[in-house]
Design a protein around this motif. Structure first.
Motif, short mmCIF file in Angstrom:
data_model
loop_
_atom_site.label_atom_id
_atom_site.label_comp_id
_atom_site.label_asym_id
_atom_site.label_seq_id
_atom_site.Cartn_x
_atom_site.Cartn_y
_atom_site.Cartn_z
N PHE A 86 26.30 13.41 43.93
CA PHE A 86 27.33 13.77 44.91
C PHE A 86 28.73 13.89 44.31
N TYR A 135 32.17 26.04 51.32
CA TYR A 135 33.42 26.44 50.67
C TYR A 135 33.21 27.70 49.82
N TYR A 161 30.29 21.94 49.91
CA TYR A 161 30.64 22.80 48.77
C TYR A 161 30.05 24.19 48.94
N LEU A 200 28.08 16.49 51.00
CA LEU A 200 29.05 17.01 50.03
C LEU A 200 28.54 18.33 49.45
N ASP A 201 27.26 18.39 49.15
CA ASP A 201 26.66 19.63 48.67
C ASP A 201 26.83 20.75 49.70
N PHE A 204 29.78 18.58 41.90
CA PHE A 204 30.56 19.82 42.00
C PHE A 204 31.97 19.65 41.45
#
Lengths: 496, 496
Positions: free
Chosen positions: B429, A35, A32, A28-29, B432
């Motif tokens: 997680f 992105y 991101y 997920l990091d 963000f």
């Protein structure tokens, strides 16, 4: 390649439970960071044997990461709009923009492999597909895409077991279809052909990762870990291929400063009377050709390049005048939109491809890459150098799909351009056509000429030759253009 | 309306020759101003009787003006991709962006009139179409579009003459088809029905201009002049409807500060054990419904609105977990792209409408117009006030086309949001997900609540009701959402 995926890889429940939360958080990091960075797109192909957990894995990736920035596309049978375009059109449509992850379920590999398995194509067809795919993926990689191709494998024994298990559970029975058993019957052939194909298309830019599909936990952790490592490596790399510094492109000058355009006889002329007679005849033939029943299997892609005021607009209008407005579309090429900038260069042209039975007339075109973008340094040298081959591939796909491609370079002398600029500035309804940019471009005349000569040399192909048009005399130019176009269409209609 | 177009309007060759160069120059100037201004789009509908010169006129407009900024679209039979969407989808696809001229050949009038002429629909159907068209055009006009609807008319006698003349010339014979004579046979009925329809749809925002189609010169000059006058008037107007100044929207507060959301019982809870049992059962039912053969006639449009951290993402994932990744698409609503900004507000949602048999899950949605855009003043009060009706029309079209629409408002208390923000900031997680913007939005809590209450009141319709979800307890919320969704789909499947 597949033996390694038949060894019975497994991950214990305990180990998976230890790995999963961290993997998930890190994915997920990384997503991101991707992105925010937005410098490249990530393309995951999900392929392989039926029953090997492709769907489950895609669901899991959507669950682990932020599904809002994942584009999952499944490719079933093509729609009629897709069937009226080259086979790759549907994949271009589905490419993720920079900063996003695209998961492609079924891909440009599906049809080539399946068609070969069921003997609808021969070995040579498959070989050609493999070459095309390699070039396509290289283009994506050159554009910065991170490509990971996952192949989910099961041994024949395991596949049988899996399909039987799915069938025996009333909740999953629906997932097994006759098609699954059809594939099971040709397992050996499918194994051989796909392994061959994978071997020939596993490149540094776009590697295949074969994943044993037996154990869901092993499968999930492997895909997750592979994606995470690749993402991180890429995010940490100093602005890589995608970020190569933009600089003014050096122009290669032949020692004697001569090139193909120098040899054109710009004195060629046609008097008005003969022009009018020929124009009428050619327009009639064009109109007839467009109404030919077989024209519905074709389309016409007609593009115009040339210095400002070379007469592109006038030539286009002499063509459209012969056509029903329902049948043509004139596309001016201006600066790309932000959606277009987030995609590979040719995406903006792929997205506008016409259906069959239509004319598309481009006032300037994808050749901007090797003309204005080269001269003005809007892209790197590496970018425009690779554009020649990419454009040839693009046009070959169009031609193979039935397109008649007519490419016109309209050549005028520098003096004639000056005369026309002055004249346009006087004529009220042509006024807006002259902008300060036109005068600036004029200063780079020689550079444009050299770039055009390079372009013509490198992209004049059998299926899409350049027609060089002496354009100091508009009558001569228009008749030459119409004549070439009409001949091109007529021979395509006769060829079938 | 049509009698005035049967008087034998004509323009002499001499007069036309005097008018034409100037008209042409001025049209081009106006088009260039439009292009630079880019504040609005121009939509020309070209309709009318066969043989009345529609095609010729469109060709001429393309010749007079700069064809590169004209989008000509002809609507033949819909493609299969079009047939799998509401009827208006193909027209949304073809809308010109701001600054451009779109010429629509055939339009949203064609099917309603023709279907009625050939008695495939009844008078009531036509009436409903007329109402819808009026609302659609009002929306376009509110968005700033300049709409001119040209109807090319010929008397029956003239039409016969024209068709005969075309038939007798070998060069134009192809243009007359059996369909033309089919239409000729029902001339009277066509006359009556189209005149009625025109009368009911000729509004100040989108007037019909009936043009006698007999004389090419009269026809051309009339269309050109009408377009020029309308363009000029619009360009000279002080930044009109489209340019209304953006200001913070005033929030209407009920005197007692109570609204529908205040009445929700946020204490509702579900214990983990019952949650897990119910979740499993509902997910199974959802999976079954999605595989139902009749599901292929439907699609599911499922949207989530609610304050930040209300649990939208979690709820979406509980739905997708039950589905094959091939069947759904999660769409997060972020800032529009520049292509989207050049179109009416709902265009960005129309363009992404799924085909049949699919789920689309929107994390935030078109309701942003009446929530964040209203609160933050991103659009004018007039814009968001009209959005309620526009959205209701949009959803009605989806519903009529077979969509199951599920709209969820996830309500949490302000305290619960604070708790979740803090918790998220801790969990790696989920980190963000909290941005400074989230904290800023929190400060506008009350304004958002009022806007949400207004929205729910004005857009809860029979075909697309809002489901208010008490979301302080995630278990309760998810089960309520899944349950409503499953019921919605199941009743749609049974209804047929």
């Amino acid at each position: 390649m597949f033996e390694a995926a038949e060894v019975g890889h497994k991950l214990s429940k305990g180990r998976y439970k230890r790995i999963e939360p961290r993997l998930r958080a890190e994915l997920l990091d990384a997503q991101y960071d991707l992105y925010k960075n937005s410098g490249f797109s990530v393309i995951l192909l999900i392929s392989g044997v039926r029953g090997a957990g492709k769907g489950e894995t895609v669901n899991l990736l959507n669950e682990w990461m932020d599904p809002r920035h994942i584009y999952t596309h499944a490719f079933d049978d093509p729609s009629d709009e897709e069937r009226e375009r080259p086979p790759m059109w549907r994949f271009w449509r589905a490419l993720p923009p920079k900063g996003r992850i695209g998961i492609l379920f079924g891909s440009w590999y599906t049809a080539p492999i399946i068609d070969r398995v069921f003997k609808r194509t021969n070995a040579k067809d498959l070989m050609r597909s493999v070459e095309e795919v390699n070039r396509f993926e290289r283009m994506l990689a050159d554009d910065g895409a991170l490509i990971l191709k996952f192949w989910f494998h099961l041994s024949q024994k395991r596949q049988k077991k899996r399909l039987k298990a799915l069938e025996s559970d009333p909740n999953t029975r629906w997932r097994v279809t006759g098609r699954d058993w059809d594939f099971f019957k040709v397992y050996d052939r499918f194994y051989r052909i796909s392994e061959d194909t994978l071997r020939q298309t596993s490149t540094a830019d776009a590697p295949w990762i074969v994943v044993e599909g037996t154990d869901p936990k092993y499968r999930a952790a492997t895909v997750g870990k592979t994606l995470l490592d690749a993402l991180r490596k890429r995010l940490q790399a100093p602005a890589g291929r995608a970020g190569t510094k933009i600089r003014a492109a050096p122009i290669v000058r032949p020692v004697d400063k001569r090139h193909i355009l120098c040899k054109m006889d710009l004195e060629l002329k046609l008097d008005k009377k003969r022009y009018e007679a020929q124009l009428e005849r050619l327009q009639r033939r064009l109109a007839l050709a467009a109404r030919h029943p077989r024209f519905r299997d074709h389309n016409v892609v007609c593009l115009f390049e040339g210095m400002d005021a070379a007469g592109k607009g006038g030539a286009i209008r002499r063509i459209t005048a012969a056509l029903d407005a329902r049948l043509y579309h004139t596309i001016p090429i201006a600066a790309p939109t932000d959606e277009e900038r987030a995609q590979p260069y040719l995406w903006r042209f792929w997205r506008r491809l016409p259906r069959k039975g239509r004319f598309t007339l481009y006032d300037r075109s994808w050749y901007g890459r090797v003309l204005v973008e080269r001269i003005e340094g809007f892209c790197t040298e590496a970018d425009w150098m690779r554009a020649y081959a990419e454009i040839n591939d693009f046009e070959e796909q169009l031609a193979r799909d039935g397109a008649v491609i007519a490419k016109f370079w309209l050549q005028i002398s520098k003096e004639e351009q000056y005369r026309r600029f002055k004249e346009r500035a006087k004529t009220r309804f042509k006024r807006f056509k002259i902008t300060p940019e036109d005068w600036r471009n004029r200063e780079k005349w020689d550079a444009y000429q050299v770039a055009a000569a390079d372009m013509i040399e490198r992209t004049s192909t059998a299926h899409a030759p350049w027609v060089l048009v002496e354009s100091n005399d508009k009558y001569h130019a228009r008749v030459k253009i119409l004549s070439a176009l009409v001949h091109g269409i007529e021979s395509a209609l006769e060829a079938r």
